[in-house]
Scaffold this active site. Structure first.
Site, mmCIF file in Angstrom:
data_model
loop_
_atom_site.group_PDB
_atom_site.id
_atom_site.type_symbol
_atom_site.label_atom_id
_atom_site.label_comp_id
_atom_site.label_asym_id
_atom_site.label_seq_id
_atom_site.Cartn_x
_atom_site.Cartn_y
_atom_site.Cartn_z
ATOM 1 N N CYS A 132 40.534 44.131 33.874
ATOM 2 C CA CYS A 132 40.127 43.727 32.663
ATOM 3 C C CYS A 132 41.537 43.064 31.991
ATOM 4 O O CYS A 132 41.855 41.987 32.334
ATOM 5 C CB CYS A 132 39.526 44.838 31.787
ATOM 6 S SG CYS A 132 39.014 44.191 30.389
ATOM 7 N N ASP A 179 28.184 40.763 34.489
ATOM 8 C CA ASP A 179 29.639 41.137 33.451
ATOM 9 C C ASP A 179 29.155 40.564 32.306
ATOM 10 O O ASP A 179 29.056 39.364 32.045
ATOM 11 C CB ASP A 179 30.955 40.571 34.191
ATOM 12 C CG ASP A 179 32.148 41.436 33.220
ATOM 13 O OD1 ASP A 179 32.005 41.283 31.940
ATOM 14 O OD2 ASP A 179 33.127 41.525 33.912
ATOM 15 N N HIS A 212 30.982 45.125 34.071
ATOM 16 C CA HIS A 212 32.357 44.925 33.781
ATOM 17 C C HIS A 212 32.627 46.394 34.215
ATOM 18 O O HIS A 212 32.048 47.389 33.735
ATOM 19 C CB HIS A 212 32.478 44.784 32.382
ATOM 20 C CG HIS A 212 34.022 44.471 32.327
ATOM 21 N ND1 HIS A 212 34.474 43.202 32.312
ATOM 22 C CD2 HIS A 212 34.856 45.205 31.461
ATOM 23 C CE1 HIS A 212 35.809 43.422 32.027
ATOM 24 N NE2 HIS A 212 36.166 44.354 31.492
#
Length: 245
Positions: A132, A179, A212
Site C-alpha cells: 500500500c 481494490d 486491498h
C-alpha cells in the site's frame, strides 16, 4: 473509489496474532525489525510497511517469511517515530495525516538501511517490497535508487506515484481486482505507460476477486475462498525476488 470520509480501505482485512521470530534494532535514527535466515547469505530485502507502521504483526509475519526463504529481511520504521495510523482515528483526518508521511521522501532512511545491510549483515544484493503506502514507496525507489536490484510493489497506491515510468530495476506489481482505492483503469494505464517507457523487466498482475491488502491483510484460515490467491501472491513475490536477487 473510496468515499471522502474513508479515503483508504486499509481497514479491510485481519490483524494477525503473531509475535515474530526476529528482533528490534536501532540503526542510527531508525528503529527496525530484523529477521535473518538460518544460513548466512549476501541477499537482503527491505520491507516497507503500510499505514499501520513497522510494528504491525502482519508485516512482521511477511518479514519472517522472507527470512525463511533465505533472505536477511528488515522492516524499518519509515515514519521515523511518528505515529502509525490507527483504526480508531477519524478517517476525515487521513489526508492531513498522510501529508506528513510522504512515500517518496524516504531516501535518507533507505540510505541508512542500505549501509547497515552492507556493513553489518554482509548484504551485496538488496531488493525491496512494500504494501500500500509501502508499495508506492517501492515504485519511487525503483525509479530512483541505483543500489537496489529489484522490487515488489503490493497494491502500491498509484495516485501517490509521480508520473514517471522509466524503472531502473525489474519490478513486480501486485494488484487486487476489487481494490476500492486502486481502480482497474488506473492499473491498465500503468501497464500502458510501462510498456511505452520501461526498458527493464516488469510484470503487472491482478488477482481475481481480491480486495486491498489481501497478501498480508487476510488470514487464510478464515478466508478459505481467498486462500489460493493469498498463497499465490506470496509465492509470486518470493519467486520474483529469487529470480532477480
Amino acid at each position: 473509489m473510496a468515499n471522502e470520509l474513508k479515503p483508504c480501505p486499509c481497514d479491510i482485512g485481519d490483524r494477525f496474532d503473531y509475535g515474530g521470530r526476529g528482533q528490534e534494532v536501532q540503526v542510527e535514527h531508525i528503529q527496525a525489525y530484523v529477521c535473518k535466515p538460518s544460513v548466512s547469505t549476501d541477499k537482503a530485502v527491505i520491507v516497507i510497511h503500510d499505514i499501520f507502521g513497522w510494528q504491525l504483526p502482519n508485516t512482521r509475519y511477511i518479514t519472517d517469511m522472507l527470512a525463511t526463504n533465505g533472505y536477511v529481511a528488515i522492516c524499518p520504521d519509515f515514519f521515523v517515530g511518528q505515529e502509525a495510523w490507527k483504526l480508531s482515528n477519524d478517517w476525515a483526518s487521513f489526508d492531513d495525516w498522510l501529508k506528513t508521511r510522504n512515500a517518496s521522501k524516504i531516501d535518507k532512511e533507505v540510505d541508512v538501511i542500505l549501509k547497515y545491510l552492507k556493513e553489518q549483515c554482509g548484504a551485496k544484493k538488496i531488493g525491496a517490497i512494500g504494501f500500500c503506502w509501502g508499495g508506492a514507496a517501492v515504485q519511487h525507489l525503483m525509479l530512483k535508487n541505483p543500489h537496489l536490484k529489484t522490487g515488489v510493489s503490493l497494491y502500491g497506491v498509484i495516485k501517490f506515484f509521480e508520473d514517471r515510468f522509466s524503472l531502473l530495476h525489474p519490478t513486480f506489481f501486485i494488484f487486487a481486482e476489487k481494490d476500492e482505492v486502486i481502480p482497474l483503469d488506473q492499473v491498465t494505464l500503468l501497464e500502458q505507460k510501462l510498456k511505452q517507457n520501461c526498458k527493464v523487466d516488469y510484470e503487472v498482475k491482478i488477482y481475481p476477486g481480491q480486495t486491498h491488502g489481501f497478501v498480508h491483510r487476510k488470514r487464510e484460515d478464515i478466508n478459505p475462498q481467498d486462500k489460493p490467491y493469498i498463497e499465490e501472491g506470496r509465492k509470486d513475490m518470493i519467486n520474483w525476488l529469487n529470480k532477480y536477487l
